[in-house]
Write an enzyme that holds these catalytic residues in place. Structure first.
Site, PDB file in Angstrom:
ATOM      1  N   GLU A  41      56.412  49.794 -22.804  1.00  0.00           N
ATOM      2  CA  GLU A  41      57.123  50.840 -22.837  1.00  0.00           C
ATOM      3  C   GLU A  41      58.553  51.282 -22.693  1.00  0.00           C
ATOM      4  OE1 GLU A  41      55.223  53.590 -19.685  1.00  0.00           O
ATOM      5  OE2 GLU A  41      56.125  55.171 -20.354  1.00  0.00           O
ATOM      6  N   LYS A 112      53.311  59.526 -26.336  1.00  0.00           N
ATOM      7  CA  LYS A 112      52.391  59.765 -25.137  1.00  0.00           C
ATOM      8  C   LYS A 112      51.762  60.994 -25.021  1.00  0.00           C
ATOM      9  CE  LYS A 112      52.895  57.687 -20.540  1.00  0.00           C
ATOM     10  NZ  LYS A 112      53.885  56.813 -19.772  1.00  0.00           N
ATOM     11  N   CYS A 148      50.957  53.180 -21.672  1.00  0.00           N
ATOM     12  CA  CYS A 148      50.656  53.522 -20.119  1.00  0.00           C
ATOM     13  C   CYS A 148      49.483  54.796 -20.249  1.00  0.00           C
ATOM     14  CB  CYS A 148      52.151  53.256 -19.410  1.00  0.00           C
ATOM     15  SG  CYS A 148      52.125  52.768 -17.945  1.00  0.00           S
ATOM     16  N   GLY A 297      73.271  40.406   8.006  1.00  0.00           N
ATOM     17  CA  GLY A 297      73.780  40.564   9.646  1.00  0.00           C
ATOM     18  C   GLY A 297      72.466  39.786  10.397  1.00  0.00           C
ATOM     19  N   SER A 299      70.312  38.682  13.380  1.00  0.00           N
ATOM     20  CA  SER A 299      69.897  39.316  14.890  1.00  0.00           C
ATOM     21  C   SER A 299      69.321  38.496  16.081  1.00  0.00           C
ATOM     22  CB  SER A 299      69.849  40.676  15.103  1.00  0.00           C
ATOM     23  OG  SER A 299      67.575  40.136  14.485  1.00  0.00           O
ATOM     24  N   GLY A 300      67.818  37.456  14.996  1.00  0.00           N
ATOM     25  CA  GLY A 300      67.878  36.615  15.956  1.00  0.00           C
ATOM     26  C   GLY A 300      65.860  36.965  15.943  1.00  0.00           C
ATOM     27  N   ILE A 302      62.820  39.225  14.452  1.00  0.00           N
ATOM     28  CA  ILE A 302      62.165  38.699  13.058  1.00  0.00           C
ATOM     29  C   ILE A 302      62.778  39.765  11.737  1.00  0.00           C
ATOM     30  CG2 ILE A 302      59.961  40.422  13.173  1.00  0.00           C
ATOM     31  CD1 ILE A 302      58.492  38.454  12.013  1.00  0.00           C
ATOM     32  N   ASP A 303      62.456  40.777  11.630  1.00  0.00           N
ATOM     33  CA  ASP A 303      63.470  41.260  10.573  1.00  0.00           C
ATOM     34  C   ASP A 303      64.035  40.513   9.574  1.00  0.00           C
ATOM     35  OD1 ASP A 303      61.587  43.406  10.767  1.00  0.00           O
ATOM     36  OD2 ASP A 303      62.659  44.268  12.052  1.00  0.00           O
ATOM     37  N   SER A 304      66.083  40.436   9.974  1.00  0.00           N
ATOM     38  CA  SER A 304      66.576  39.936  10.143  1.00  0.00           C
ATOM     39  C   SER A 304      65.962  38.390   9.233  1.00  0.00           C
ATOM     40  CB  SER A 304      67.602  39.896  10.568  1.00  0.00           C
ATOM     41  OG  SER A 304      68.137  39.132  12.092  1.00  0.00           O
ATOM     42  N   ASN A 380      74.261  53.227  19.791  1.00  0.00           N
ATOM     43  CA  ASN A 380      74.673  53.154  18.099  1.00  0.00           C
ATOM     44  C   ASN A 380      76.028  52.928  18.327  1.00  0.00           C
ATOM     45  OD1 ASN A 380      72.149  54.406  17.370  1.00  0.00           O
ATOM     46  ND2 ASN A 380      72.641  56.433  17.388  1.00  0.00           N
ATOM     47  N   LYS A 519      67.472  61.552   8.518  1.00  0.00           N
ATOM     48  CA  LYS A 519      68.107  59.952   8.449  1.00  0.00           C
ATOM     49  C   LYS A 519      68.179  59.045   7.228  1.00  0.00           C
ATOM     50  CE  LYS A 519      68.230  58.093  12.834  1.00  0.00           C
ATOM     51  NZ  LYS A 519      67.977  57.293  14.025  1.00  0.00           N
TER      52      LYS A 519
END
Lengths: 548, 548
Positions: A41, A112, A148, A297, A299-300, A302-304, A380, A519
């Site tokens: 498509e 379509k 589709c 960055g 951090s140590g 799990i995410d990074s 912050n 945010k």
């Protein structure tokens, strides 16, 4: 008739590249003796092209590109997705079309009819729905050519007043072809097979399904094109998350079933899918924006760690820089755990203390802060000080900063705007924290890559002494379960409580989600891997005082 | 029949507040002897309610609120905008409805047929279009009751296949009522009058037009409800940018023309409109998010000067804090000009040097930057250092940071992400730099408020010695003219060049705009004052290599 499914990675608005890829595929198909090649498509311009569709010049460029494709189609016919002008005086200015080319000429243009306008889709923003549905005859074969969503209006999800197939079936087609731009989510591959299977069985017709692959900013298209016979049996499965071009023989008896053992080779389990989706998401973001190098960055936590691993998979270790940015609140293990990962992945790293910068800021603000207690403002400052250094390195050396926020923290606002919420792309912003753990364990399934200590220690932002996520958030198992009800299932407060969660807790979580829309408005694009990600597919008021 | 136009400021999802306001208006209307009161489109839940509409609980709350309104409608009838469930098994789950209440009961529910899905509108995301259009009879009067876009399908903008009025006129109505949620732009008031006038004249019917007022994040609704007679003559004009409730006598001869001299009292010239729009935008953002105090980084330049003035108008001088954040590149006049404005507006101010912080950052980065030449990275460090301090004060004392970027710099990316692009709300992000000057001169028309030196000096970001905007940008008169063609008129490169602009310059400007989509993705909500603002109404790929 031999039919080639061309599953390619298109770049929105890059007609030169898209045309080039399509011409290559046509050459390959001709080589294999194919009589018809099918592209996805809106292949010619890339999907989604968004408001580029509002420019006449863009549609004209698309049209010129189609003519270039047509020139190459001498012995072979082609089906090409493209936007075309609506020449009637009524309705939207464009149609979303499947253009049929035979003997170097456009012989049919199918519009379509069902225009998805929900979640991440906004096709009615640009396109007029088709008024008539007619089959097309290509080299003697009567084809129900659909685009589709055209196949998605089944009885139990009747979002539209009528379905194109209801009209098309009356003209006795021999084959359904569906050209798609269907993005990945962790439930989509199964849904897609089920929907197409229902069409095959209901209309007793084989189906050729051609999807695009490739990530377009936040949306990841997984490809996974396939062929199904009239009994709903899947005959062929193209690759997922990779370009793939394959040809299949079609005759009056349908498609010949290949060895079905090989069908599942191309498929992955859920964690495998998510890993490949995210890697493709990173790869294409960089490739299509013409960048090469990422900065993260580290951090140590799990995410990074997960984002660093995925970035290395996508870009190569030589193109990834990890930066450790400790403050006085960083624990010893943050450095050692981060360094263990850096060593395993063999990526370059810098270690820069943010303490001098923070001291300077504290001193500048002291006349105003005086002796107010340490709080969010001070937390912050640390997070934003890290962002300044990461962005400075990014600006100086041409890195793109990868964001490391997960979906749980994005949901409840547990992150610093202009701090750890920075980055060009949010890699794991659609993974709940519990899924982050699941994916890391999957990655570690054969060889330990993410250090075990990162997986086993309690999560912490380390913005004040001995801080733990669990100080201010419910356990992630509960939080994520409630969030999933609210975000992905649009369940209101009472409906969630009826699932057995504590009323006060549900109320608190929902309030946190609502209070942080402002945010998320400024968050980077989030790679989408669930049916409802933060970003373009979820639009909530940021200022309403609401409780649903 | 005496008809009351209730032009109110609704809060999305705040049913308690909305119901309360509507009940007050009903009491006032009854007091004035009115027999019918008319509220705006989706009044009960606020417009736009966005994906709150996906929650069953939200629609149920709306329904309950309508029933509360009904209780108060004993002697008076009411027309209330509300979302209602589509009870058919086909189509989207909701209708956008005008509910007619008489004698405390819902007597008619009219569905919107034409669902705007372009620019900032995405109504087909949520609503099924009406299938039938019938007039309603309220207290013996036959009324063509329509909802906003329903009247906008005139011949020359035939975006839809058919118009509700084509059906309604066959049932011989005596009056058109249109309930609207029509956001302000600098061309919208004139367009709106023209569209309604064409309906009045074409169908030879008087029209009652009721719009909402109030800002919903980025969208500013100006109200400006009015009444027009069957000859297209405007009879009454309600206030703009203010709540207003007025009653008018209608009989078989139409509405009695009031003294038409007073009609224009409520209208403003373009700069007056823009000023009021932005003031309302700030006021409602704070009010609806339940904040009171704003903080603004005051550079001594024209953009932050204008935002400071508008913030004081919106929030009161006691609720605004100006912060001067000089570096070693700030010129003497930046401080004196900023201080002159601070003194004129009598706002509190802080003066904090960012130099110590920058020195600390430079030192931390020196091992990596070494002796590379001063560049964008160093410029951005300054801008981001200011943002850290502003956000720290914001977090500590509960201020909301107002962003001061203008549309020209947002367009070409002449601003620092996570630096001067920070803020909860972009106040002047839809004003080209030339319009910023126009508005300041308008504000100074009687009494000089913005210091003359700010208006006369050459614009500069002051991020390196003797920097001027004109070092890297074309003159703003040319830049803004080209941007307007590209952004607001969707004109491509060649079309713009044909307007007489230099080809290389046009190409350069368009490239800058395209290359900065990724930055704008993370920009704050922009108060919309033109037909095409950055933000929800403009969706461009951030990664396409395109040239239109």
């Amino acid at each position: 008739m031999k039919i080639t499914l061309a599953q390619l990675n298109y770049h929105p608005g890059n007609f030169e590249l898209n045309t080039h890829k399509m011409l290559d595929a046509i050459a390959q198909a001709k080589n294999e003796g194919a009589e018809l090649i099918v592209f996805a498509e809106l292949a010619i311009c890339g999907y989604p092209a968004k408001d580029l569709l509002d420019f006449d010049a863009f549609i004209n460029q698309a049209n010129e590109a189609v003519l270039k494709i047509a020139e190459a189609c001498d012995s072979i016919a082609a089906i090409v997705g493209a936007p075309v002008f609506n020449t009637s005086e009524k309705g939207k200015r464009l149609f979303n079309a499947a253009i049929v080319i035979e003997q170097q000429k456009v012989t049919h243009t199918v519009h379509k009819k069902l225009l998805p306008t929900y979640d991440i889709f906004d096709e009615y923003r640009y396109f007029e729905p088709a008024t008539n549905c007619n089959i097309v005859v290509i080299k003697g074969t009567k084809i129900a050519l659909t685009i589709c969503e055209d196949l998605w209006n089944l009885d139990d999800v009747s979002l539209y007043q009528s379905s194109p197939m209801e009209q098309l079936i009356l003209q006795q087609p021999e084959l359904i072809i569906n050209i798609a731009a269907s993005p990945y989510s962790n439930t989509q591959q199964a849904t897609r097979l089920r929907v197409i299977q229902r069409n095959a069985i209901q209309y007793k017709l084989p189906v050729v399904y051609v999807n695009q692959i490739g990530a377009q900013t936040d949306l990841i298209f997984d490809g996974g094109s396939f062929i199904m016979n009239a009994n709903g049996q899947q005959i062929a499965q193209l690759n997922v998350f990779k370009e793939d071009i394959q040809s299949f023989e079609f005759n009056k008896n349908g498609f010949l079933a290949k060895n079905t053992n090989s069908l599942n080779e191309n498929l992955l389990n859920e964690m495998g899918q998510i890993e490949q989706a995210l890697v493709l998401g990173i790869k294409d973001y960089f490739h299509k924006l013409q960048f090469k190098k990422a900065i993260i960055g580290l951090s140590g936590g799990i995410d990074s760690a997960l984002v660093l691993y995925l970035a290395v998979e996508a870009l190569g270790k030589e193109n990834v820089l990890a930066v450790l940015l400790p403050s006085k609140y960083s624990s010893e293990h943050s450095i050692t755990d981060a360094m263990a990962l850096v060593n395993t992945l063999q990526v370059k790293h810098h270690l820069i203390s943010i303490q001098a910068q923070i001291n300077a800021i504290d001193k500048s603000l002291h006349p105003y802060f005086n002796d107010t207690p340490f709080g969010i403002a001070e937390e912050n400052i640390q997070s934003r000080s890290r962002a300044i250094l990461l962005m400075a390195l990014s600006n100086k050396f041409g890195y793109i900063l990868l964001n490391t926020s997960n979906k749980s923290e994005l949901a409840v606002g547990y992150g610093t705007l202009y701090g750890d919420m920075c980055g060009g792309l949010s890699v794991i912003g659609d993974l709940y924290k519990t899924v982050v753990y699941d994916l890391c364990r999957y990655i570690n399934r054969n060889v330990p890559i993410i250090p075990e200590n990162i997986l086993s220690k309690a999560p912490s932002a380390e913005l004040r002494p001995n801080q733990k996520d669990s100080d201010s958030l419910p356990p992630y198992e509960v939080l994520d379960a409630v969030l999933k009800c609210y975000i992905e299932a649009s369940m209101g407060k009472n409906a969630i409580i009826q699932q057995g969660f504590e009323p006060a807790l549900v109320e608190r979580i929902l309030k946190m989600v609502n209070a942080n829309e402002w945010k998320r408005w400024q968050a980077p694009p989030v790679l989408r891997i669930t049916p409802k990600a933060f970003g373009t597919g979820r639009k909530m008021p940021i200022e309403g005082i609401y409780s649903v």
